[in-house]
Design a protein around this motif. Structure first.
Motif, PDB file in Angstrom:
ATOM      1  N   GLY A 110       0.759  -0.784   0.429  1.00  0.00           N
ATOM      2  CA  GLY A 110      -0.055   0.093  -0.111  1.00  0.00           C
ATOM      3  C   GLY A 110       0.968   1.220  -0.382  1.00  0.00           C
ATOM      4  N   HIS A 111       1.834   0.756  -0.460  1.00  0.00           N
ATOM      5  CA  HIS A 111       2.870   2.181  -0.123  1.00  0.00           C
ATOM      6  C   HIS A 111       3.038   2.751  -1.651  1.00  0.00           C
ATOM      7  N   ASP A 112       3.009   4.403  -1.163  1.00  0.00           N
ATOM      8  CA  ASP A 112       3.145   5.199  -2.319  1.00  0.00           C
ATOM      9  C   ASP A 112       4.156   4.518  -3.753  1.00  0.00           C
ATOM     10  N   ILE A 113       4.779   4.097  -4.049  1.00  0.00           N
ATOM     11  CA  ILE A 113       5.277   3.773  -4.893  1.00  0.00           C
ATOM     12  C   ILE A 113       4.750   3.776  -6.601  1.00  0.00           C
ATOM     13  N   ASN A 114       5.472   4.812  -8.094  1.00  0.00           N
ATOM     14  CA  ASN A 114       5.424   4.324  -9.001  1.00  0.00           C
ATOM     15  C   ASN A 114       6.485   3.150  -9.678  1.00  0.00           C
ATOM     16  N   LEU A 115       6.388   1.911  -9.795  1.00  0.00           N
ATOM     17  CA  LEU A 115       6.600   0.866 -10.170  1.00  0.00           C
ATOM     18  C   LEU A 115       6.831   1.127 -11.801  1.00  0.00           C
ATOM     19  N   LYS A 116       6.177   1.787 -12.542  1.00  0.00           N
ATOM     20  CA  LYS A 116       7.078   2.559 -13.833  1.00  0.00           C
ATOM     21  C   LYS A 116       7.673   3.400 -14.346  1.00  0.00           C
ATOM     22  N   SER A 117       8.079   4.077 -13.707  1.00  0.00           N
ATOM     23  CA  SER A 117       9.319   5.409 -14.003  1.00  0.00           C
ATOM     24  C   SER A 117      10.747   4.407 -13.130  1.00  0.00           C
ATOM     25  N   LEU A 118      10.235   3.122 -12.765  1.00  0.00           N
ATOM     26  CA  LEU A 118      11.279   2.215 -12.809  1.00  0.00           C
ATOM     27  C   LEU A 118      12.006   1.396 -13.605  1.00  0.00           C
ATOM     28  N   ILE A 119      11.285   0.899 -14.325  1.00  0.00           N
ATOM     29  CA  ILE A 119      12.057   0.257 -15.197  1.00  0.00           C
ATOM     30  C   ILE A 119      11.460   1.476 -17.037  1.00  0.00           C
ATOM     31  N   ASP A 120      12.952   0.964 -17.795  1.00  0.00           N
ATOM     32  CA  ASP A 120      12.610   1.877 -19.913  1.00  0.00           C
ATOM     33  C   ASP A 120      10.853   1.702 -19.614  1.00  0.00           C
ATOM     34  N   ASP A 121      10.421   2.082 -21.019  1.00  0.00           N
ATOM     35  CA  ASP A 121       9.324   1.205 -21.644  1.00  0.00           C
ATOM     36  C   ASP A 121       9.304   0.359 -22.759  1.00  0.00           C
ATOM     37  N   ARG A 122       9.879   0.351 -22.681  1.00  0.00           N
ATOM     38  CA  ARG A 122      10.789  -0.717 -24.465  1.00  0.00           C
ATOM     39  C   ARG A 122      10.982  -1.597 -23.856  1.00  0.00           C
ATOM     40  N   ALA A 123      11.713  -1.942 -22.267  1.00  0.00           N
ATOM     41  CA  ALA A 123      11.724  -3.208 -22.015  1.00  0.00           C
ATOM     42  C   ALA A 123      10.768  -3.622 -21.193  1.00  0.00           C
ATOM     43  N   TYR A 124      10.170  -2.665 -20.642  1.00  0.00           N
ATOM     44  CA  TYR A 124       8.950  -3.749 -19.949  1.00  0.00           C
ATOM     45  C   TYR A 124       7.866  -3.904 -21.455  1.00  0.00           C
ATOM     46  N   GLN A 125       7.871  -3.340 -22.345  1.00  0.00           N
ATOM     47  CA  GLN A 125       7.104  -4.009 -23.453  1.00  0.00           C
ATOM     48  C   GLN A 125       7.558  -5.160 -23.514  1.00  0.00           C
ATOM     49  N   THR A 126       8.315  -5.619 -23.883  1.00  0.00           N
ATOM     50  CA  THR A 126       9.470  -6.477 -23.990  1.00  0.00           C
ATOM     51  C   THR A 126       9.164  -7.777 -23.384  1.00  0.00           C
ATOM     52  N   ILE A 127       9.471  -8.093 -22.317  1.00  0.00           N
ATOM     53  CA  ILE A 127       9.126  -8.639 -20.881  1.00  0.00           C
ATOM     54  C   ILE A 127       7.887  -8.888 -20.907  1.00  0.00           C
ATOM     55  N   ILE A 128       6.590  -7.969 -21.175  1.00  0.00           N
ATOM     56  CA  ILE A 128       5.279  -8.505 -21.173  1.00  0.00           C
ATOM     57  C   ILE A 128       4.717  -9.181 -22.719  1.00  0.00           C
ATOM     58  N   LYS A 129       5.238  -8.238 -23.535  1.00  0.00           N
ATOM     59  CA  LYS A 129       5.250  -9.684 -24.644  1.00  0.00           C
ATOM     60  C   LYS A 129       5.251 -10.703 -24.083  1.00  0.00           C
ATOM     61  N   ALA A 130       6.724 -11.773 -23.913  1.00  0.00           N
ATOM     62  CA  ALA A 130       6.882 -12.932 -24.442  1.00  0.00           C
ATOM     63  C   ALA A 130       6.220 -13.180 -22.679  1.00  0.00           C
ATOM     64  N   ALA A 131       5.940 -12.925 -21.886  1.00  0.00           N
ATOM     65  CA  ALA A 131       5.223 -13.446 -20.634  1.00  0.00           C
ATOM     66  C   ALA A 131       4.002 -13.741 -20.522  1.00  0.00           C
ATOM     67  N   GLN A 132       2.878 -12.973 -21.548  1.00  0.00           N
ATOM     68  CA  GLN A 132       1.793 -13.909 -22.389  1.00  0.00           C
ATOM     69  C   GLN A 132       2.094 -14.395 -23.021  1.00  0.00           C
ATOM     70  N   GLU A 133       2.555 -14.685 -24.137  1.00  0.00           N
ATOM     71  CA  GLU A 133       3.109 -15.827 -24.938  1.00  0.00           C
ATOM     72  C   GLU A 133       3.045 -16.849 -24.128  1.00  0.00           C
ATOM     73  N   LEU A 134       4.386 -16.876 -22.945  1.00  0.00           N
ATOM     74  CA  LEU A 134       4.439 -17.910 -21.578  1.00  0.00           C
ATOM     75  C   LEU A 134       3.674 -18.636 -20.952  1.00  0.00           C
ATOM     76  N   GLN A 135       2.447 -17.932 -20.973  1.00  0.00           N
ATOM     77  CA  GLN A 135       1.530 -17.265 -19.906  1.00  0.00           C
ATOM     78  C   GLN A 135       1.524 -17.216 -18.576  1.00  0.00           C
ATOM     79  N   ILE A 136       3.264 -16.517 -18.266  1.00  0.00           N
ATOM     80  CA  ILE A 136       3.456 -16.339 -17.074  1.00  0.00           C
ATOM     81  C   ILE A 136       2.532 -15.213 -15.664  1.00  0.00           C
ATOM     82  N   GLY A 137       2.329 -14.556 -14.833  1.00  0.00           N
ATOM     83  CA  GLY A 137       2.318 -14.272 -13.892  1.00  0.00           C
ATOM     84  C   GLY A 137       3.005 -14.432 -13.215  1.00  0.00           C
ATOM     85  N   LYS A 138       2.702 -13.383 -11.909  1.00  0.00           N
ATOM     86  CA  LYS A 138       3.681 -12.887 -11.367  1.00  0.00           C
ATOM     87  C   LYS A 138       4.464 -14.236 -10.710  1.00  0.00           C
ATOM     88  N   ASN A 139       3.566 -14.260 -10.129  1.00  0.00           N
ATOM     89  CA  ASN A 139       3.635 -15.590  -8.731  1.00  0.00           C
ATOM     90  C   ASN A 139       4.541 -16.601  -9.417  1.00  0.00           C
TER      91      ASN A 139
END
Length: 719
Positions: free
Chosen positions: A656-685
């Motif tokens: 519940g702390h006020d932290i902007n997670l999006k500001s901690l990672i480059d957007d291009r890197a984020y999009q690349t990681i998410i695309k691969a994660a969705q292909e593999l159907q991998i969640g955060k747990n």
């Protein structure tokens, strides 16, 4: 309804679950049905009407006998974020008018009021304009002449049902036997109301009875073992309270006395000092305490025997209201019974009422003299069956040793017989011990064959054994003949050797103290020492905050809540809100201040390379993040790798702390990681290794975990 109840319980009171029967009682009230609730002091009676008051539209009127109770409960409710007020003689006319307007305008959820104030002036007529949705009658045993604290002004409440037939009534009490329960229902005209009887057991209370000799010496020894703990000493007389308080003050204890003979402003000041922890000990008659909501009373001592079990149980119930361990001690001697018997016989009560009072006193006497589990005796009085011994009373912890005392009994009975049954306790002991004082010589008792026959026993031993003989029925006492002893058929059986007598072995004070010291816990483990030191630090902080707010410390947090804090050492909002007793409003008011104190304490008591507080490392990361440092700089400053710092920030965000997670990672890197994660159907747990390999080890595990946490956050936000 179940979901709503639990939400209110957590939001306003900080608890995750209800105690036994609370949920069923709340459902009954919410269905607009009348009910009678019997719960022991500290068992959670107030929640049974406070939660319906919050959930129901309109106003709940709480009828309560004492100003102190109203003030305490209203302060606690306001501290929890609930609109509540009280109406009594302690307020000025303008303050009372303001509260009447608040009630009329619907700005209050609960209004506490004394019955005499309710029926004075036009207050009762105002109820018709206040949209009253519930009447809660606290200490409802006061309406019954069979109860231990009958108050005639409560009888006026029998008109409530006549004037407001559609408004439900919940009657609550901590102590009422079957006769009193029936009378409460009859007097309130709710004969068909459902009755809820919770267990009267208070397992957190230890129960002890001590011999009534050298009481002041024993009390001082007891208090020394309860340093900085609040306690109450009940005395029979006003003079007794003053004597005991003066003795404690001269010994250096923070103690004051309280009785009905004091001026009202003096009583009020003493009570206020006790509630605010400015004094540790209150020495009082039974005029003090009814309705006192102070949750951190850690012990109660009865200097004299109470008149009945109901009063005794209600008075010891003022200890440990927060559920934490508390000690209760009753001093008892033969003279206590004589004093109480005289008070009843010399009263203006009817013959029928005197018989009732004698019967109730006899039950109290049985408790004090018991050599079986004391909790069993108390609970059986309230018609509650108990299957096993409690293990938390003096009898369970130190089983009594009995011995054949037939010869001792014969010596005492012979002394009574040879004086023509004309001696009382003091004279009989002098005869048995061979004392050559003026009275003995005047009556020629030094010539009796039994003179000096018991010189081998001390006076206090004879006093205890004679008391036991009285209680066992092998001799009688004539209260109307200067308390002289009399023989009965059982006495003659003992004298003729036809009946054996067993007594409980006398234990000298010195031997009992030595046994207690032998059984006392030895040096505490280091973790316990740290925990206790933190509790004391939090207790001091609580007192400072309470003084600043002009409220009692337990209104900020109870001892039980502080104890859990000291044990679990919460250092985040989520961890703090998981502590029992901390709802949203209390966290908003006090949470961050107490977290800072815990963190400061932990830093002061943490050696390099060790961790005293779970989560402290997260707090240190969060402090640096708030100062604007990047992940890389935080990692350098903390001598940790960036992956660890990112995991801290993700966890802090989840808490519940006020932290902007999006500001901690480059957007291009984020999009690349998410695309691969969705292909593999991998969640955060899920395990991250497949994703790490799929991306040819281009991104570290911290970036992967961060990206999946951001994705989860965006999904939750979209819902």
């Amino acid at each position: 309804m179940t979901h709503e109840k639990l939400d209110v319980l957590k939001k306003y009171f900080g608890y995750d679950t209800f105690r036994p029967q609370q949920a069923e009682i709340i459902d009954t009230v919410m269905a607009n049905k009348d009910c009678l609730v019997l719960m022991p002091t500290g068992g959670g009676k107030s929640v049974c009407f406070q939660i319906p008051a919050i959930l129901k539209p309109g106003l709940t009127v709480v009828i309560s006998p004492l100003i102190a109770l109203m003030k305490d409960q209203v302060e606690a409710l306001r501290g929890n974020g609930v609109n509540a007020a009280f109406l009594n003689s302690s307020l000025s006319s303008s303050e009372q008018d303001q509260i009447l307007w608040q009630a009329k305008l619907g700005e209050l959820k609960l209004l506490y009021i004394a019955p005499e104030r309710l029926f004075s002036g036009s207050t009762f007529e105002f109820l018709k304009d206040w949209n009253v949705s519930l009447f809660a009658i606290d200490e409802s045993h006061c309406i019954s002449s069979w109860g231990h604290d009958f108050r005639p002004e409560y009888r006026q409440l029998n008109t409530l049902k006549q004037r407001f037939p559609d408004v439900p009534v919940i009657a609550l009490t901590a102590t009422a036997d079957r006769v009193t329960r029936r009378d409460i229902l009859k007097q309130l005209h709710i004969e068909h109301a459902e009755t809820f009887i919770s267990s009267f057991d208070r397992p957190n209370l230890s129960l002890s009875v001590l011999p009534g000799r050298k009481r002041l010496q024993q009390i001082q020894s007891f208090i020394n073992k309860h340093e900085n703990q609040a306690g109450i000493i009940y005395c029979l007389s006003r003079k007794g309270t003053e004597t005991v308080a003066a003795s404690l003050q001269s010994a250096g204890f923070k103690a004051e006395y309280y009785h009905a003979g004091l001026a009202a402003d003096k009583r009020s000041k003493v009570q206020e000092k006790f509630l605010k922890d400015d004094i540790q000990i209150i020495v009082a008659t039974i005029a003090f305490g009814m309705g006192i909501d102070k949750s951190n009373v850690r012990w109660v001592i009865h200097y004299n025997l109470p008149s009945n079990v109901e009063s005794f149980y209600q008075e010891i119930g003022r200890a440990g209201r927060d559920g934490s361990a508390a000690d209760t001690v009753l001093f008892y001697s033969y003279m206590d019974i004589i004093t109480r018997q005289d008070m009843i016989n010399n009263s203006d009560q009817s013959v029928e009422q005197k018989e009732l009072l004698h019967a109730k006193l006899n039950r109290m006497k049985q408790y004090a003299e018991a050599d079986i589990c004391r909790r069993r005796i108390l609970l059986s009085y309230f018609n509650e069956a108990v299957e096993k011994d409690c293990g938390n009373c003096d009898v369970c912890q130190n089983p009594r040793t009995r011995f054949d005392a037939t010869i001792i009994a014969q010596k005492a009975l012979s002394g009574i017989a040879r004086t023509d049954q004309k001696v009382a306790m003091g004279m009989l002991i002098d005869i048995l011990r061979g004392s050559r004082n003026r009275n003995i010589l005047q009556f020629g008792y030094d010539k009796l064959p039994t003179f000096g026959a018991g010189h081998d026993l001390r006076g206090e031993e004879w006093s205890e054994y004679i008391g036991q003989l009285l209680n066992s029925g092998v001799m009688d006492i004539a209260y109307d003949e200067a308390h002289t002893f009399k023989l009965n058929p059982a006495s003659w059986q003992v004298l003729r050797g036809e009946r054996k007598v067993d007594l409980v072995k006398f234990i000298p004070l010195s031997e009992r103290k030595a046994r207690e010291e032998e059984l006392a816990p030895k040096e505490k483990p280091k973790q316990e020492i740290i925990r206790d030191a933190l509790f004391e630090r939090l207790r001091i902080l609580r007192k400072q905050m309470a003084d600043a707010l002009a409220v009692p410390p337990y209104v900020v947090f109870t001892d039980a809540t502080l104890s859990e804090m000291a044990q679990k050492k919460p250092v985040s909002e989520a961890q703090m809100k998981a502590i029992s007793g901390i709802g949203e409003e209390r966290f908003r008011r006090y949470g961050e201040t107490f977290i800072k104190e815990i963190v400061d304490f932990a830093k002061e008591n943490t050696k390099p390379g060790t961790r005293v507080v779970k989560g402290l490392t997260f707090v240190e990361t969060y402090d640096l993040y708030k100062e604007g440092y990047s992940v890389k700089v935080i990692a350098e400053k903390r001598n940790l790798n960036a992956v660890t710092i990112i995991s801290h920030l993700v966890k802090l965000k989840e808490d519940g702390h006020d932290i902007n997670l999006k500001s901690l990672i480059d957007d291009r890197a984020y999009q690349t990681i998410i695309k691969a994660a969705q292909e593999l159907q991998i969640g955060k747990n899920d395990p991250l290794k497949p994703l790490f390999e799929q991306l040819n080890e281009q991104f570290d595990y911290g970036q992967l975990r961060l990206s999946l946490a951001i994705l989860e956050e965006e999904r939750e936000r979209s819902f």
